[in-house]
Scaffold this motif. Sequence first.
Motif, PDB file in Angstrom:
ATOM      1  N   PHE A   1      18.171 -16.473  20.919  1.00 17.70           N
ATOM      2  CA  PHE A   1      16.848 -15.862  20.745  1.00 17.70           C
ATOM      3  C   PHE A   1      16.773 -14.545  21.501  1.00 17.70           C
ATOM      4  O   PHE A   1      17.000 -14.499  22.703  1.00 17.70           O
ATOM      5  CB  PHE A   1      15.789 -16.846  21.250  1.00 17.70           C
ATOM      6  N   GLU A   2      16.425 -13.508  20.759  1.00 21.43           N
ATOM      7  CA  GLU A   2      16.400 -12.163  21.335  1.00 21.43           C
ATOM      8  C   GLU A   2      15.174 -11.907  22.206  1.00 21.43           C
ATOM      9  O   GLU A   2      15.217 -11.087  23.127  1.00 21.43           O
ATOM     10  CB  GLU A   2      16.406 -11.157  20.179  1.00 21.43           C
ATOM     11  N   GLY A   3      14.075 -12.599  21.914  1.00 23.41           N
ATOM     12  CA  GLY A   3      12.784 -12.195  22.477  1.00 23.41           C
ATOM     13  C   GLY A   3      12.391 -12.891  23.761  1.00 23.41           C
ATOM     14  O   GLY A   3      13.240 -13.348  24.532  1.00 23.41           O
ATOM     15  N   VAL A   4      11.079 -12.955  23.989  1.00 23.71           N
ATOM     16  CA  VAL A   4      10.525 -13.551  25.210  1.00 23.71           C
ATOM     17  C   VAL A   4       9.614 -14.726  24.826  1.00 23.71           C
ATOM     18  O   VAL A   4       9.071 -14.750  23.721  1.00 23.71           O
ATOM     19  CB  VAL A   4       9.728 -12.508  26.029  1.00 23.71           C
ATOM     20  N   PRO A   5       9.416 -15.689  25.741  1.00 23.14           N
ATOM     21  CA  PRO A   5       8.670 -16.909  25.376  1.00 23.14           C
ATOM     22  C   PRO A   5       7.198 -16.673  25.046  1.00 23.14           C
ATOM     23  O   PRO A   5       6.565 -17.508  24.435  1.00 23.14           O
ATOM     24  CB  PRO A   5       8.790 -17.798  26.622  1.00 23.14           C
ATOM     25  N   THR A   6       6.669 -15.515  25.442  1.00 22.99           N
ATOM     26  CA  THR A   6       5.226 -15.298  25.286  1.00 22.99           C
ATOM     27  C   THR A   6       4.886 -14.332  24.161  1.00 22.99           C
ATOM     28  O   THR A   6       3.754 -13.856  24.062  1.00 22.99           O
ATOM     29  CB  THR A   6       4.666 -14.728  26.602  1.00 22.99           C
ATOM     30  N   TYR A   7       5.841 -14.005  23.312  1.00 24.14           N
ATOM     31  CA  TYR A   7       5.565 -13.050  22.250  1.00 24.14           C
ATOM     32  C   TYR A   7       5.917 -13.637  20.889  1.00 24.14           C
ATOM     33  O   TYR A   7       7.005 -14.193  20.759  1.00 24.14           O
ATOM     34  CB  TYR A   7       6.381 -11.770  22.470  1.00 24.14           C
ATOM     35  N   PRO A   8       5.100 -13.549  19.856  1.00 22.87           N
ATOM     36  CA  PRO A   8       3.757 -12.945  19.889  1.00 22.87           C
ATOM     37  C   PRO A   8       2.740 -13.755  20.690  1.00 22.87           C
ATOM     38  O   PRO A   8       1.705 -13.219  21.065  1.00 22.87           O
ATOM     39  CB  PRO A   8       3.344 -12.867  18.420  1.00 22.87           C
ATOM     40  N   ASP A   9       3.014 -15.040  20.936  1.00 22.29           N
ATOM     41  CA  ASP A   9       2.128 -15.777  21.835  1.00 22.29           C
ATOM     42  C   ASP A   9       2.904 -16.901  22.512  1.00 22.29           C
ATOM     43  O   ASP A   9       4.112 -17.067  22.262  1.00 22.29           O
ATOM     44  CB  ASP A   9       0.888 -16.321  21.094  1.00 22.29           C
TER      45      ASP A   9
ATOM     46  N   LEU B   1       4.400 -21.070  30.703  1.00 18.71           N
ATOM     47  CA  LEU B   1       3.907 -21.612  29.433  1.00 18.71           C
ATOM     48  C   LEU B   1       2.832 -22.677  29.660  1.00 18.71           C
ATOM     49  O   LEU B   1       1.928 -22.837  28.842  1.00 18.71           O
ATOM     50  CB  LEU B   1       5.072 -22.156  28.603  1.00 18.71           C
ATOM     51  N   ILE B   2       2.910 -23.386  30.771  1.00 23.15           N
ATOM     52  CA  ILE B   2       1.836 -24.333  31.096  1.00 23.15           C
ATOM     53  C   ILE B   2       0.546 -23.545  31.307  1.00 23.15           C
ATOM     54  O   ILE B   2      -0.512 -23.882  30.780  1.00 23.15           O
ATOM     55  CB  ILE B   2       2.146 -25.129  32.390  1.00 23.15           C
ATOM     56  N   LYS B   3       0.657 -22.454  32.024  1.00 26.29           N
ATOM     57  CA  LYS B   3      -0.529 -21.676  32.350  1.00 26.29           C
ATOM     58  C   LYS B   3      -1.139 -21.043  31.096  1.00 26.29           C
ATOM     59  O   LYS B   3      -2.350 -21.016  30.918  1.00 26.29           O
ATOM     60  CB  LYS B   3      -0.137 -20.591  33.355  1.00 26.29           C
ATOM     61  N   LEU B   4      -0.278 -20.560  30.212  1.00 28.18           N
ATOM     62  CA  LEU B   4      -0.792 -19.828  29.048  1.00 28.18           C
ATOM     63  C   LEU B   4      -1.184 -20.748  27.889  1.00 28.18           C
ATOM     64  O   LEU B   4      -1.752 -20.298  26.909  1.00 28.18           O
ATOM     65  CB  LEU B   4       0.260 -18.832  28.562  1.00 28.18           C
TER      66      LEU B   4
ATOM     67  N   LYS C   1       6.471 -17.438  39.242  1.00 27.48           N
ATOM     68  CA  LYS C   1       7.803 -16.869  39.453  1.00 27.48           C
ATOM     69  C   LYS C   1       8.621 -17.611  40.500  1.00 27.48           C
ATOM     70  O   LYS C   1       9.784 -17.292  40.718  1.00 27.48           O
ATOM     71  CB  LYS C   1       7.679 -15.409  39.895  1.00 27.48           C
ATOM     72  N   GLY C   2       8.026 -18.571  41.180  1.00 25.37           N
ATOM     73  CA  GLY C   2       8.734 -19.254  42.261  1.00 25.37           C
ATOM     74  C   GLY C   2       8.566 -18.475  43.556  1.00 25.37           C
ATOM     75  O   GLY C   2       7.998 -18.941  44.519  1.00 25.37           O
TER      76      GLY C   2
END
Length: 656
Positions: free
Chosen positions: A336-344, A370-373, A563-564
Amino acid sequence: MGTIDSVLKENRLFPPSDDFRVKANVSGMDGYNALCEKANSDYAGFWGELARELVSWKKPFTKVLNDSNAPFFKWFEDGEMNVSYNCLDRHLEARGNKVAIIFEADDGSVSRVTYRELYHRVCQFANGLKSLGVKKGDRVVIYMPHGVEAIIAMQASARIGAIHSVVFGGFSAGALRDRIQDAAAKVVITANETVRGGKTTPLKSITDEALGLGGCDSVEKVVVFQRTSAKPEHWSEERNIWWHKLVKDQADECEPEWVNAEDPLFILYTSGSTGKPKGVQHSSAGYFLGTQVTMKWVFDYKDSDVYWCTADVGWITGHSYIAYGPLGIGATQVVFEGVPTYPDASRFWQMIEKHEVTTFYTAPTAIRSLIKLGGDLPKQYDLSSLRLLGTVGEPINPEAWMWYHEVVGGGRCPIVDTWWQTETGANMIAPLPGAAATKPGSCTLPLPGIMADIVDESGAPVEAGKGGFLVISKPWPSMVRTIWGDPDRFKKTYFPEDYNGKLYLAGDSAHRDENGYIWIMGRIDDVLNVSGHRLGTMEIESALVANPLVAEAAVVGKPHDIKGESVVAYVVLKSSRPEGDDAKKIAKELREWVAHEIGKIAQPDEIRFGDNLPKTRSGKIMRRLLRDIAKGAEITADTSTLENPAILEQLRQSAI
Ligand code: PRX
C-alpha cells in the motif's frame, strides 16, 4: 534499575483457539518447547537444519557458525546462494502465476503482479543496473516511493550482488546526502515524485539538492522512476536516466550472481544515541533465513494467506516483512502506497475487506490514531477474512491491544506483538500464535533459538518483576554483522566491555513476569521512539544547533497518546530569550528547519526557550530534569549539583 520497576500489571490471558492451534505451523506449547529444547541441546544443528530447509543453496555450506572472531560472527560461511533467486526463481515452477503483489496506490487504483512477472521485471532492472556498470559489492541508494518499483530495485540489487541502502522517502536532502556519502553509493534510484495522502513530494529535486550539498562524488548515475506526470525541475543528460528507458531493451532473464552467505545484502541507517546514524550491515543467507523462519513461525504462513504489512520499505520492517520475507516464502501480499488516514480513517478496514486480507501487521501508533479518528469504523466492514494480527515498533498499551483484538480481530485472531530491531534483522521475541497464550502489552517469549535475557549492570540475570537490560547471549543468523565502515563502533555499541564483549546489548529495558513473559519498558539510551521510528536526540540537537540563531539545544522525549513519544526541544538562542510572538515565530522557523535538515518525523512538537540549560557543575546537561519538565511532572531528583537551579522555573513556563 529499581526506579524503573514496572507498575503495569496485566493478567488477562488469551490462548489461541483450538482450531488455530491445530492448524498452526508450530502447534501448542509442546511444539514451541520441543523447538526450544532442540536449540538448547544443539544450537548449530538447530540453525543448520533450518538453513537447509528454508534457504535454497547454490553451494551448500559445511559449517554453521564461526565464532572465532567474536563479535564478528559468521554463519554458513562457505555456502553460496542468492537472495533474489530465493524470492523469485525458486517459485516459478510451483507458483509462477500466483499473485506476488497486490499493489494499491494512494488514489485507490489496484494492480497485481504475479511471481513470473515480478521475476522478469527484476531481471530487466538488474540488467539495466549492470549496463550502468553496477557490480557485485557496489552500493546502490534507493530513495523511492513505497511500491512495486522500490521492491524491484531492492531485488535487482540483490540479484547482481550489489549492496542496497534504502533511504526512507520522508528524509530530507541533508539526511540523504549523509547516507549516500557514508555508503559511497555508485548509483541512486529515485522517482520524480512520491504520492502519499493526496500530497506529492519531489524526490528527484531533493536528490539533486542532496548531491549539490557535496561529498557525493561516488555517484555516477541517478535512475528516475516516473511515478507521476510532473516534469523534474532539472535534468542532466549525463547523470540522469529514466527507469523506463533503462529497462526498455533489457533482456528479461538475468543469471543471479552467486554470493557468499556472508556477503552483505544491504546497509540500513538507523539512529544511535551519539554521532551520525549507523549503517547497520546485514548478511545475505543468515538475514534471509531469519525472515523465513519468522514468516513460518510467527506469521504462521499458509499458501492461501493474503498477507499485509503496512510498513514502508524505507524501514527494516519493510525490508524483512515486505521486500524479502513474504516473497521468499511465496506469499501473496498487499503493498500500500498511501497513509491509513487518507481519504479517511477507514482506509485500512476497507482494504482488508476488499483484498480479503488474512494476516495484518501494523504499528501501535497507527492503531492508536485510528482508534482516535474512528474507533467504530472497523465495524462497518467485513473483516472476517482476518486470522492473525501483528504489531511492531514500540510497546502497545493494553487498551489499544484490546481494541485491536476485539474490534479488528473480532476476538478470534491471535495478536503477535513482535519485538525486534533494525539490528536483529527479524522478529526475536514474539508469541508463536498457535502456541503461546498472549497478554495485552507483552511481546511474550523469545523465539526458539533466540537466547534473550534480562540482566543488571554486572550482567547477572535479574529476578522476575525487576527491570533490567535486555540482552541476547548467543549470536543468531540474522544479526547485524557490523556498522558499515566502523567496526569499533559496532563492538562498543552492541558488545560493550561491561559484559566482557559477550552479550548483545539491545538498548532496551525490560522485565519478565512470573510466567517468564517479557515486557519491554523502553530505551535505555538517548533514543526516542516517535511513531515507531527511532530518532537519536543527538541528531535533532545537531540539526538545531546548525541553525544560525541557536547557541545550544537539548532534546528529550515526552509521552504522547498517539505517537508514543513526541519530541521536545530546549533551545538557547545566541541573542536574548525570545518572548510572545517573537518566540512563536522563531519556534516555527526552527520546526521548519528541523524538517528540512532531517525530515518531518523529527520536528519538535514543543520548543522551550531558556537563558541557558540545566547543567551540573561539570557542564553535563541534566536530561532527567528536562524530561520531568516536559511531562509537567514534579521534579523529585536532587538538584543540589545543579549550577543554575533558577533555570528550571523559567523552562517550566516557556512551552510553545
Ligand atoms: O525499543 C524497541 C522498539 O523499537 C526499537 C527498534 O527500533 P527499529 O530498529 O527502528 O526497528 C523497529 C521495527 C523492528 C527497539 O529497540 N520496539 C520494536 N518492537 C517493539 C518495540 N518495543 C516494544 N515492543 C515491540 N514489539
